[in-house]
Design an enzyme around this catalytic site. Structure first.
Site, mmCIF file in Angstrom:
data_model
loop_
_atom_site.group_PDB
_atom_site.id
_atom_site.type_symbol
_atom_site.label_atom_id
_atom_site.label_comp_id
_atom_site.label_asym_id
_atom_site.label_seq_id
_atom_site.Cartn_x
_atom_site.Cartn_y
_atom_site.Cartn_z
ATOM 1 N N ASP A 1 -2.920 10.377 -3.212
ATOM 2 C CA ASP A 1 -3.203 9.215 -4.067
ATOM 3 C C ASP A 1 -3.522 9.667 -5.474
ATOM 4 O OD1 ASP A 1 -3.942 8.408 -1.144
ATOM 5 O OD2 ASP A 1 -3.487 6.556 -2.238
ATOM 6 N N ARG B 1 0.840 -1.198 0.000
ATOM 7 C CA ARG B 1 0.000 0.000 0.000
ATOM 8 C C ARG B 1 0.875 1.248 0.000
ATOM 9 N NH1 ARG B 1 1.157 2.039 4.124
ATOM 10 N NH2 ARG B 1 0.090 3.882 3.310
ATOM 11 N N CYS C 1 -2.072 9.762 7.835
ATOM 12 C CA CYS C 1 -1.849 8.496 7.139
ATOM 13 C C CYS C 1 -0.358 8.176 7.049
ATOM 14 C CB CYS C 1 -2.532 8.456 5.776
ATOM 15 S SG CYS C 1 -2.712 6.750 5.166
ATOM 16 N N ARG D 1 -7.113 -1.485 -7.152
ATOM 17 C CA ARG D 1 -7.514 -0.343 -6.313
ATOM 18 C C ARG D 1 -7.831 0.816 -7.246
ATOM 19 N NH1 ARG D 1 -4.461 1.106 -1.045
ATOM 20 N NH2 ARG D 1 -6.528 1.905 -0.561
ATOM 21 N N ASN E 1 -6.690 12.124 -1.098
ATOM 22 C CA ASN E 1 -5.784 11.432 -0.157
ATOM 23 C C ASN E 1 -6.648 10.737 0.889
ATOM 24 O OD1 ASN E 1 -3.024 10.867 0.682
ATOM 25 N ND2 ASN E 1 -3.434 12.161 2.452
ATOM 26 N N LYS E 2 -5.989 10.056 1.800
ATOM 27 C CA LYS E 2 -6.678 9.240 2.804
ATOM 28 C C LYS E 2 -7.848 9.973 3.451
ATOM 29 C CE LYS E 2 -5.743 6.027 3.377
ATOM 30 N NZ LYS E 2 -6.014 4.745 2.833
ATOM 31 N N LYS F 1 1.242 10.901 -9.893
ATOM 32 C CA LYS F 1 -0.023 10.798 -9.150
ATOM 33 C C LYS F 1 -1.051 11.785 -9.710
ATOM 34 C CE LYS F 1 2.285 9.070 -5.103
ATOM 35 N NZ LYS F 1 2.994 9.434 -3.875
ATOM 36 N N GLY G 1 2.849 5.320 -4.089
ATOM 37 C CA GLY G 1 4.122 5.090 -4.784
ATOM 38 C C GLY G 1 4.498 3.613 -4.813
ATOM 39 N N SER H 1 2.571 8.340 4.277
ATOM 40 C CA SER H 1 3.040 8.685 2.936
ATOM 41 C C SER H 1 4.557 8.699 2.905
ATOM 42 C CB SER H 1 2.496 10.068 2.561
ATOM 43 O OG SER H 1 3.337 10.690 1.618
HETATM 44 P P1 RI2 Z 1 2.973 7.648 -0.803
HETATM 45 C C1 RI2 Z 1 -1.806 6.061 0.835
HETATM 46 O O1 RI2 Z 1 -2.936 5.331 0.462
HETATM 47 C C2 RI2 Z 1 -2.136 7.243 1.720
HETATM 48 O O2 RI2 Z 1 -3.365 7.842 1.412
HETATM 49 C C3 RI2 Z 1 -0.960 8.133 1.422
HETATM 50 O O3 RI2 Z 1 -1.180 9.478 1.785
HETATM 51 C C4 RI2 Z 1 -0.858 7.959 -0.092
HETATM 52 O O4 RI2 Z 1 -1.119 6.570 -0.308
HETATM 53 C C5 RI2 Z 1 0.444 8.351 -0.715
HETATM 54 O O5 RI2 Z 1 1.479 7.532 -0.238
HETATM 55 P P2 RI2 Z 1 -3.208 3.801 0.975
HETATM 56 O O6 RI2 Z 1 -2.537 2.886 -0.022
HETATM 57 O O7 RI2 Z 1 2.959 7.296 -2.264
HETATM 58 O O8 RI2 Z 1 -2.696 3.648 2.378
HETATM 59 O O9 RI2 Z 1 3.446 9.055 -0.555
HETATM 60 O O10 RI2 Z 1 -4.714 3.658 0.917
HETATM 61 O O11 RI2 Z 1 3.733 6.626 0.011
#
Ligand code: RI2
Length: 338
Positions: free
Chosen positions: A202, A20, A133, A63, A212-213, A238, A23, A135
């Site tokens: 996201d 998850r 969250c 997703r 985003n979350k 993104k 990125g 990130s």
């Molecule tokens: P990075 C995550 O989604 C969060 O919402 C986070 O802010 C976003 O991805 C970006 O994450 P999830 O997969 O790419 O937890 O910056 O639903 O790591």
């Protein structure tokens, strides 16, 4: 021929959120296509292309919100289709697909490094920074600032229902950064003491809105009310090219059992539980988007999209990689301006 088993494993892990973070999801998708390119026992070039498309379809459906996922797949597929147009044979297509998947992974990793360096300029000694969250882009920025010698503290929201904030708090603490975990609903309570908020994304839409979350938009609203800077750290992959054509970003709604346990659901059949995973923060609540190409106001999102994905409006990608826009895409000979 069946696809390599690892492709199914990666798809399952993305769906179940074992992999998850926007990125990481994108890099995992690129890795899956790399597996197909290297290991699929294709009869000929067409057979390999159709295997790559099958894998892409499987992955893109895991997703729906993280635009990084289709953008990673498109990065590879667009190059493969160009290779087909140029008449490349099987080994040529293997080469193109492998190179593109590897290139994407490298670009994605480097993008986070650039974002950290740019973003760290906005963090000052003595700051109290809030994040939501988990990130990589936001956390790397904080760690970079810390390694540059800045001394600050972080408030991390726990991020119901899956508590990714605990991962964030642990990672920051491991890096030596003082961090306090708070419940999501305490964000506004603490906001008057906060100097800046930094979150990941996201998806970023053409109008500068950030997906985003779930909970991000309430935090942005509280930051706006308290006149606290709200920063988004997001790689340009993104940004959603579909939104240039008016498409809306789909918000993933996950299983109610992530919110309450199955016993509760069984005992209270008349209680409905909703579990949207993301929300939309309008551009007006965002001060800056920190990308690997530099720091931009949200209103410049469309410029990034035109630069990076101008080709998308005329691409001949399969329907499942165009968000179902199909014939709504702009043909070469149709007017593109009013
Ligand atoms: P990075 C995550 O989604 C969060 O919402 C986070 O802010 C976003 O991805 C970006 O994450 P999830 O997969 O790419 O937890 O910056 O639903 O790591």
């Amino acid at each position: 021929m069946d696809l390599p088993s690892e492709v199914y494993e990666i798809a399952r892990d993305i769906r179940d959120m074992k992999i998850r973070g926007a990125g990481r999801i994108a890099r995992a998708a690129a890795k899956a296509l790399l597996k197909v390119a290297r290991e699929y026992e294709a009869k000929d070039a067409d057979d390999l292309v159709s295997a790559l498309l099958r894998a892409s379809k499987l992955l893109v459906e895991t997703r729906p919100t993280a635009v990084s996922l289709p953008n990673a797949l498109r990065y590879v597929v667009v190059r493969v289709l160009e290779g087909v147009d140029r008449g490349y044979d099987l080994s040529g297509i293997r080469e193109i697909a492998s190179k593109a998947a590897e290139e994407f992974t490298e670009f994605s990793t480097r993008a986070v490094e650039y974002i950290s360096k740019f973003g760290s300029h906005r963090i000052r000694d003595g700051d109290l920074i809030m994040t939501h969250c988990n990130s990589d882009a936001a956390i790397s920025t904080l760690i970079q600032a810390w390694e540059e010698g800045k001394r600050f503290e972080v408030l991390a929201t726990e991020t119901r229902p899956r508590f990714q904030g605990r991962l964030t708090a642990a990672r920051l603490a491991d890096a030596g950064i003082p961090v306090t975990l708070i419940v999501d609903s305490a964000a506004r309570y603490f906001m008057e003491d906060v100097d800046a908020v930094i979150v990941g994304a996201d998806a970023v839409a053409a109008n500068g809105a950030v997906v985003n979350k779930i909970g991000t938009s309430s935090i942005a609203l509280a930051a706006h009310e308290a006149r606290v800077n709200f920063f988004v750290a997001a790689e340009t992959y993104k940004f959603s090219p579909e939104t240039m054509l008016g498409s809306l970003i789909r918000i993933e709604e996950r299983d109610p059992s992530e919110v309450v346990d199955r016993d509760f659901l069984a005992a209270h059949p008349n209680v409905k539980v909703r579990n949207p995973a993301f929300d939309v923060t309008p551009a007006m609540y965002i001060d800056l988007i920190i990308t690997e190409k530099g720091v931009i106001p949200p209103s410049a999102a469309v410029i990034i999209l035109k630069e990076e994905y101008g080709w998308f409006t005329r691409s001949r990608l399969p329907e499942f990689l165009t968000g179902g826009l199909g014939s709504a895409r702009i043909e070469e000979d149709s007017p593109t301006t009013a």
